[in-house]
Structure formats: structure tokens, C-alpha cells
Design an enzyme around this catalytic site. Structure first.
Site, PDB file in Angstrom:
ATOM      1  N   SER A 133       0.848  -1.193   0.000  1.00  0.00           N
ATOM      2  CA  SER A 133       0.000   0.000   0.000  1.00  0.00           C
ATOM      3  C   SER A 133       0.879   1.237   0.000  1.00  0.00           C
ATOM      4  O   SER A 133       2.030   1.204   0.457  1.00  0.00           O
ATOM      5  CB  SER A 133      -0.896   0.011   1.247  1.00  0.00           C
ATOM      6  OG  SER A 133      -1.560   1.250   1.398  1.00  0.00           O
ATOM      7  N   TYR A 146      -2.036  -0.587  10.387  1.00  0.00           N
ATOM      8  CA  TYR A 146      -2.016  -0.875   8.948  1.00  0.00           C
ATOM      9  C   TYR A 146      -0.723  -0.373   8.315  1.00  0.00           C
ATOM     10  O   TYR A 146      -0.051  -1.101   7.576  1.00  0.00           O
ATOM     11  CB  TYR A 146      -3.236  -0.241   8.284  1.00  0.00           C
ATOM     12  CG  TYR A 146      -3.377  -0.580   6.820  1.00  0.00           C
ATOM     13  CD1 TYR A 146      -3.858  -1.822   6.428  1.00  0.00           C
ATOM     14  CD2 TYR A 146      -3.057   0.346   5.834  1.00  0.00           C
ATOM     15  CE1 TYR A 146      -4.011  -2.143   5.092  1.00  0.00           C
ATOM     16  CE2 TYR A 146      -3.203   0.030   4.486  1.00  0.00           C
ATOM     17  CZ  TYR A 146      -3.680  -1.207   4.119  1.00  0.00           C
ATOM     18  OH  TYR A 146      -3.827  -1.520   2.792  1.00  0.00           O
ATOM     19  N   LYS A 150       2.196  -2.726   6.523  1.00  0.00           N
ATOM     20  CA  LYS A 150       2.585  -2.581   5.118  1.00  0.00           C
ATOM     21  C   LYS A 150       4.037  -2.136   4.987  1.00  0.00           C
ATOM     22  O   LYS A 150       4.738  -2.527   4.038  1.00  0.00           O
ATOM     23  CB  LYS A 150       1.642  -1.606   4.414  1.00  0.00           C
ATOM     24  CG  LYS A 150       0.216  -2.117   4.283  1.00  0.00           C
ATOM     25  CD  LYS A 150       0.135  -3.436   3.521  1.00  0.00           C
ATOM     26  CE  LYS A 150      -1.301  -3.859   3.235  1.00  0.00           C
ATOM     27  NZ  LYS A 150      -1.371  -5.132   2.475  1.00  0.00           N
TER      28      LYS A 150
END
Length: 241
Positions: A133, A146, A150
Site C-alpha cells: 500500500s 495498517y 505494510k
């Protein structure tokens, strides 16, 4: 790009980018082994594409390894499964942090371990794409766990490329901007938040799953034979703005 005769493992296949990737690979001749935690999604995929399926919760390390071994042998691997929780740094729970790291970073590591061991043992060349991402590079508000997961995935991609390159296995990550998947709807449903992000994307839109799948297939293919260890931004120009 023709994938006739290639067997490809795709995790996170039930929705979003993974779903799009399974369909795109099947249309281009691949035999696909689709992994998802939702049996209903897998049944639909099987009916639509003729793929093989394995239902597995990738938050479970032992179940992930068992699924990886069951899926082998394969020529190519796409680690697409991912999850998120919206929590500020003040509110991140240990449980949610650990679950995001398990699904978004640990599960790809396990999948790569078993795939790579099998490829090296048989002396075959291959390619791995980890779906990361733009959050690996940006401090996105309410995405502490998150972003951490990533960032870890991108770091592992570079190590994997260094260690597996001598065995003829390429490893890259794809780093999309907000992509209109069910998970993105959860994170970007607030119009004010979405409009602020859109205002910073020169192409003026969020990505669609097929936009990302096309790049995944390119990186899997021999057309990308000298591309490895890269984090490929698919962001509509966001980082250039």
C-alpha cells in the site's frame, strides 16, 4: 500477457484486488489456486473462473502454513490478503495490532517460505508479488497498525528479493493508492476525508481493482524479467504531487 500453463496462488482472493486478479489470470490462461477465509466467496470464484480454492484464516499461522503446503506446487505467488482497523494512535489495541501484523505481514512471509522452498528444491524460476500500500510510505491518520504492517511487508520484500534472486525468484511489492474495494469503503466512507485525498491525486480519482491487477500481472510476467526488490507505486501521481 499470456499465463497459459502457469499455476498461480492468490491469497485474499475473495474480494477486491485479489478477486480481480484471479479473474484476470484465468482469462489469460492461468490455473489459479485461490485462498480466502470466506467459503461463500470461494464458491462464487470457482463457479466464475474454474479456479481451485482453499478456505483459510491467514491470522492463524499454522493454518496458513498448512494451506501454503496444500497449494503447492505453483509457478507464481500473489500475496494479496489484507485487513485493517481504523484506530488512532491513542486507541490501537494490542489485539488489533497483532492481528493486522499477522494477516498483512506474517502470512505473506509464511506463504513465501513454503513457495520458495519448493521452487528452490525443484530448481524452478518464479515470481512473487506482495500487495502492499502507499500507506507503507505515508502516515495515514487512524492507520497506525495498517501502516506498520505494510511497511514491514515492503521491508520483507526487499530481503526476499536479495535472498531469492540468486535462485531465479523475483519478488516485488505493489503499492496502490486508495483502491475502491470493500475494505476501502470502510476506511474512506467519510466524504471530507475522501475528497481531501482525491485533491492530492493528479489523476483525480481513486484506483479500481483492475488498475492494480494489471500491474500485478506485469510483475509476475517475463516482461518484468529484470524487475525485483521494488515497491511499485500505483497512485495516480500522489507521491509526485
Amino acid at each position: 500477457m499470456d499465463f497459459t500453463g502457469k499455476r498461480v496462488i492468490v491469497t485474499g482472493a475473495g474480494k477486491g484486488i485479489g478477486y480481480s486478479t484471479v479473474h484476470m489470470l484465468a482469462r489469460r490462461g492461468a490455473s489459479v489456486l485461490a485462498l480466502s477465509r470466506s467459503p461463500g466467496d470461494l464458491e462464487a470464484l470457482r463457479a466464475e473462473t474454474g479456479c481451485e480454492t482453499i478456505a483459510v484464516d491467514l491470522a492463524d499461522a499454522d493454518a496458513t502454513r498448512a494451506a501454503a503446503l496444500q497449494a503447492l506446487p505453483a509457478d507464481l505467488l500473489v500475496n494479496c490478503a489484507g485487513t485493517t482497523e481504523l484506530e488512532s494512535i491513542f486507541d490501537v489495541t494490542v489485539e488489533n495490532f497483532d492481528r493486522l501484523m499477522a494477516v498483512n505481514a506474517r502470512a505473506p512471509m509464511i506463504m513465501v517460505q513454503e513457495y520458495a522452498r519448493d521452487m528452490v528444491k525443484s530448481g524452478r524460476r518464479g515470481s512473487i508479488v506482495n500487495v502492499s500500500s502507499m500507506a507503507a510510505f505515508q502516515g495515514v491518520i487512524d492507520h497506525t497498525a495498517y501502516c506498520a504492517s505494510k511497511g514491514a511487508l515492503d521491508a520483507m520484500t526487499r530481503v526476499m528479493a536479495n535472498e531469492l534472486g540468486p535462485h531465479g525468484i523475483r519478488v516485488n511489492s505493489v503499492n496502490p493508492i486508495v483502491t475502491l474495494t470493500p475494505m476501502a469503503e470502510k476506511a474512506w466512507s467519510d466524504p471530507a476525508k475522501a475528497n481531501f485525498m482525491l485533491s492530492r491525486i493528479p489523476l483525480g480519482r481513486f484506483a479500481m481493482p483492475d488498475d492494480i491487477s494489471e500491474v500485478i500481472l506485469f510483475l509476475l510476467s517475463d516482461a518484468a524479467a529484470m524487475v525485483t526488490g521494488q515497491s511499485v507505486m500505483v497512485d495516480g501521481g500522489f507521491r509526485a504531487a
